[in-house]
Motif scaffolding. Sequence first.
Motif, PDB file in Angstrom:
ATOM      1  N   VAL A   1       0.839  -1.199   0.000  1.00  0.00           N
ATOM      2  CA  VAL A   1       0.000   0.000   0.000  1.00  0.00           C
ATOM      3  C   VAL A   1       0.873   1.247   0.000  1.00  0.00           C
ATOM      4  CG1 VAL A   1      -1.681   1.304   1.347  1.00  0.00           C
ATOM      5  CG2 VAL A   1      -1.931  -1.176   1.103  1.00  0.00           C
TER       6      VAL A   1
ATOM      7  N   GLY B   1       2.379   1.663  -3.351  1.00  0.00           N
ATOM      8  CA  GLY B   1       1.402   2.108  -4.344  1.00  0.00           C
ATOM      9  C   GLY B   1       1.103   3.593  -4.242  1.00  0.00           C
TER      10      GLY B   1
ATOM     11  N   LEU C   1      -1.665   0.403 -15.068  1.00  0.00           N
ATOM     12  CA  LEU C   1      -1.703  -0.661 -14.046  1.00  0.00           C
ATOM     13  C   LEU C   1      -1.683  -0.149 -12.598  1.00  0.00           C
ATOM     14  CD1 LEU C   1      -1.909  -3.713 -13.654  1.00  0.00           C
ATOM     15  CD2 LEU C   1       0.553  -3.873 -13.908  1.00  0.00           C
ATOM     16  N   PRO C   2      -0.775   0.752 -12.226  1.00  0.00           N
ATOM     17  CA  PRO C   2      -0.778   1.207 -10.820  1.00  0.00           C
ATOM     18  C   PRO C   2      -2.107   1.871 -10.445  1.00  0.00           C
ATOM     19  CG  PRO C   2       1.188   1.971 -11.951  1.00  0.00           C
ATOM     20  CD  PRO C   2       0.299   1.396 -12.988  1.00  0.00           C
TER      21      PRO C   2
ATOM     22  N   GLU D   1      -5.059   1.151 -11.720  1.00  0.00           N
ATOM     23  CA  GLU D   1      -6.048   0.079 -11.544  1.00  0.00           C
ATOM     24  C   GLU D   1      -5.878  -0.585 -10.183  1.00  0.00           C
ATOM     25  OE1 GLU D   1      -7.104  -1.960 -15.779  1.00  0.00           O
ATOM     26  OE2 GLU D   1      -5.046  -2.228 -15.086  1.00  0.00           O
ATOM     27  N   LEU D   2      -4.622  -0.831  -9.832  1.00  0.00           N
ATOM     28  CA  LEU D   2      -4.354  -1.536  -8.577  1.00  0.00           C
ATOM     29  C   LEU D   2      -4.777  -0.707  -7.368  1.00  0.00           C
ATOM     30  CD1 LEU D   2      -0.861  -3.079  -9.431  1.00  0.00           C
ATOM     31  CD2 LEU D   2      -3.032  -4.298  -9.214  1.00  0.00           C
ATOM     32  N   SER D   3      -4.786   0.627  -7.549  1.00  0.00           N
ATOM     33  CA  SER D   3      -5.182   1.467  -6.421  1.00  0.00           C
ATOM     34  C   SER D   3      -6.694   1.693  -6.401  1.00  0.00           C
ATOM     35  CB  SER D   3      -4.450   2.807  -6.482  1.00  0.00           C
ATOM     36  OG  SER D   3      -4.901   3.526  -7.616  1.00  0.00           O
ATOM     37  N   GLY D   4      -7.395   1.079  -7.344  1.00  0.00           N
ATOM     38  CA  GLY D   4      -8.853   1.165  -7.352  1.00  0.00           C
ATOM     39  C   GLY D   4      -9.398   2.429  -7.978  1.00  0.00           C
TER      40      GLY D   4
ATOM     41  N   ASN E   1      -8.263  -2.711  -2.659  1.00  0.00           N
ATOM     42  CA  ASN E   1      -8.692  -1.673  -3.590  1.00  0.00           C
ATOM     43  C   ASN E   1      -9.130  -2.241  -4.927  1.00  0.00           C
ATOM     44  OD1 ASN E   1      -8.219   0.556  -1.924  1.00  0.00           O
ATOM     45  ND2 ASN E   1      -6.016   0.407  -2.311  1.00  0.00           N
TER      46      ASN E   1
ATOM     47  N   LEU F   1       4.475  -2.095  -7.518  1.00  0.00           N
ATOM     48  CA  LEU F   1       3.582  -1.008  -7.914  1.00  0.00           C
ATOM     49  C   LEU F   1       2.451  -0.804  -6.921  1.00  0.00           C
ATOM     50  CD1 LEU F   1       3.255  -1.719 -11.745  1.00  0.00           C
ATOM     51  CD2 LEU F   1       4.646   0.036 -10.644  1.00  0.00           C
ATOM     52  N   GLY F   2       2.398  -1.630  -5.887  1.00  0.00           N
ATOM     53  CA  GLY F   2       1.406  -1.410  -4.846  1.00  0.00           C
ATOM     54  C   GLY F   2       0.341  -2.481  -4.719  1.00  0.00           C
TER      55      GLY F   2
END
Lengths: 235, 847
Positions: free
Chosen positions: A81, A84, A108-109, A111-114, B2, B299-300
């Motif tokens: 987290v 990110g 991508l980053p 998307e991964l963080s919502g 998330n 990348l998280g």
Amino acid sequence: MAIIEARALTKIIDTGTHRVEILRGVDFEVPAGQFVAIMGASGSGKSTLLGLLAGLDTPTSGSIVVDGTDITGLSEDKLAVVRGRKIGFVFQSYQLIPTLTAEENVLLPHELSGGNIAAGTAKARELLDSVGLSDRMDHYPVQLSGGEQQRVALARAFMVKPPILMADEPTGNLDSVNGGHVLELLIALNRREGTTLVLVTHDRSLTERADRIVTLRDGKIIADEIREPAGAARP
Amino acid sequence: MNLSLRTAARIAWRETRSSMVKFLFVVLAVAAGVGALSGVRGFSESFHGMLTAEARTVMAGDLLARQFVMPSAQQTAALDALAARGVDYTWVTETVSMAASKSNDGTPVLAALKVVDPSKYPYYGEMKLNPPMPLASALTPDTAVAGDDLLMRLNAKVGDTVRVGEKDLHIVATIAQEPDRMSASLNIGLRLMMSREAFASTGLMQIGSRAAERYLFKLEPNAPPVDEVRRSIRRALPEAMVTDFRQSHPIITEGLDQATTYLSLISLIALIVGAIGVGMAMHAHLQQKMDHIAVMKSLGATSKEIIRIYTIQTLMLGVMGGLAGVAVGRGVEEVFPLLIKKYFSLNATMGWHVTAAVQGIGIGVLTTLLFTLPPLLAIRKIRPALILRRDMPEAKLSWKRRLTDARSALAAGGAILIGIGAIAAWLAGSARVGGYFAGGLTTSLIALACVAWLLLRLVRSFLEGTRWRIPSLMRQGLANLYRQGNQAQAILVALGLGVMFTLTVYMVQDSLVAQIIETAPPDAPNVFLVGVTQAQVGALKELIAHQQGVLGAPTFVPRVASRLVSVNGEVPVGPRFRYAGNVMWEGEKPDYVRVVEGAWWNSSALQKGAAPVVSVGVETAKRLKIHPGDTIEMEASGKRFQARVVALHEWEQRRFMPTSSFVFNPPGLADLPVSFDGGVRVEPSLVAAFQRAAFEKFPTVTVVNIADALQIAQQVVDQIALVIRFLSGFAILAGAIILAASIAGTRFRRVREVVILKTLGGTKRHIVRIFSVEFLTLGVVAGLMGGILATLFSGIVLRRLLNAQFQFDPKAALSAIVLTALLANASGWLASFRILRQKPLEVLREE
């Protein structure tokens, strides 16, 4: 105000047959906005130090605070987290996902963080445009040159607007022309967004634009040279 | 978290789309397993339907109630009430009576009369007459149809008149096929079939006349379930023995039960092997993705989010494989009836079973997920630092830490085993089967993992410590097995499991088919000789030995007509507790008898003058409340004698000779009038000639031809055997493909290795030898371990689950070792040969 604080960092690997001391007590602070170059020969521990600061690995002892968050004892998921939100990373070998297009890699980053996909896509395109790749958005990494791949990686690193950017030998796999372009982009993006930039390299020529050069040898800092005070006006 | 499901699905799909060729194998592995599963289950359902139709034919109804008294008015009313609920019934009376030809002065003979209502009988199957005509037309108040054997004995023919009781009946046809021949109540003697009206006019049915009343029931679509109807019939007819089509004939029942259980098992095995392949493929896939996963983490992305992405990907692959598998299964269901038709001239109708298809997909997806759990959970261990330093030394963790890390792996393993056990139990309809399956799988996994670990340690110790000069290429090949990054342990376990299951399928089907064929062996007698006196046995054997068309020596079984007088001095009360029939003797315990309680007599009971001892059939003993240690009193031809019950038995193999519930030691029945029943196998086309020859020399011996009835049983057994072989072959083939692919999946690891070897001067020959040593070693060890485990597992499956014999087949086990080694080598190279042509720089540049 330090955005990165490392205290008495050590990293020891015990393989059962032998002990490897990669870092032997590193104290290190980076003020916000500074461009720091970490130098050293191969095996000096510079990439390991960068990895610890980025939360990609955990120290054997010592503490690390990143943008006010003590990441030392955090679990892997909590570290993810932090990464990110606070850290953009650029790798020597680009590390793009080969099965995604340039645009999808940059997205991508986000998307991964919502985040919202439509907004993210627009931002990704803007970033690709800013690195000169607006006509390569639908290309897969295998269809891009090394320099182009690294530029995509740069765009990806800036996608979530992190306060800190870390780069591990970002021009190591590039020729001097492409390497120069990538470095310029790194610095330009860094200046524009005001991010703190920590860059690992063994190439002295890359350090000429840095505010500060930290030199490692055998897991210890042997030199810490401030080239220009942090926050000083730049031409 | 998330990462929304939608985004995770999109990421998963993106990755799948770009790697479709690589994933093809995964999809195929699942398809093979699901195809076997849905094909076998769908086929089993259709086949089961076919066999139960056969079973209904053999019974000529859905249920049967048999009693020796006429029904009371109350009982008839109860049956009528059942009929109103959709359970139609008809009534068949079987009795014996003298019959004489009116067309000549031939001696009257004892005929087996069968009285039916031709408007209803038979409910299933077909009465075929010669000349062909509907039964309703043939059986009028003045006409009858007869068996060939009766006409021959009466020296009569179609068109002649036969007198039965007070009635003259005109014979209009002979019986060519009678569906429920094997369900007859009384001796299957010389047949004469007539209508109820005709029988009434013979005057034979008086009060006290001995006849078997057989009620046939047919369940209309709106009827209650079979078990409920069965209970209702029992209440309506308390004196009757009630059976349903599922027990119509022991051959069919036994064969069907065993085949169904077995087929469920092998379909599950096929699925497990498919799932192993999927697990290996996903494992290899995720190994390749380690860098990508490390990047995503940097990348998280959290481990949970990444696991979500790849779980969705696994589900997608599972569903794709499942759908492909259902299509394959459908193909199996289409092809097989054509085979049956070709070999058996039967119209096999197969329907497409949607439930089997849906179940197949569901189980396929679930099993895929279960087997992908371990590699998915391993995602948590992938460190982002990996991408900074690929060759960073691995820290050796403390045993506490390793145990903590192992918890989730153990939990995943436990989930897989419980899941597989539950699926097995559901498929086989038995918790016992599920338990054995899960237990077998667990034991195998542990055994294989231990062997794999031990082998690698031994190889390492040997190579490091030996003073022998081992060729360097062989040394390198063996060293490859234990070097870091090699998946030898996982491959050995997967291969070993695959070999174990595949070989189990082969061993079990081999033993099972042999046993099923035994139940209706090709050399079973198809002609019975009834009422042979002791004096005639020798001469009859002589005649048979010289008769054309006889296929094998005859068997003669002694029969002494007697009745049970008392048990422990108490006279049984109520018709249910009476026994009157033939008893027999046996010397040593025959192979086809299994003692359930007590013990068979020893040689001292065979001595002249020894006291009578008896073994009682377990079902009869239950009904008559007889136990070992009891004393029974019998009466035969006016003479009473007592015998001590020493054992209860059941007939282990299906006998085609008459059996008896009471088997005595020979001295126990000494000096009693005895007749013999014999059986012999005759070439069907020469049975009539045999009958004539026997009748000429032994006119008092009844020769009964049951070739046509036996044909049905034989066909059923052959069908079952063929089904088992076909589907076993299918499962074995699927297993071989998947084993091959498991080895093939390791090719990605080898790319870098080959390139480095080439850079250092290795030629293709060197590389081939190094890797061949590795492949062959894996194959031999997996084959050996798999063979040992298969032998153990087969024994358990056959003895405990299928109630069948197991015979170890060393050839099969040895072949498994050799074939696995060859398969491992062939498939390893088939998948890897392109690597030999790879230019080193192409790969190294990407590093």
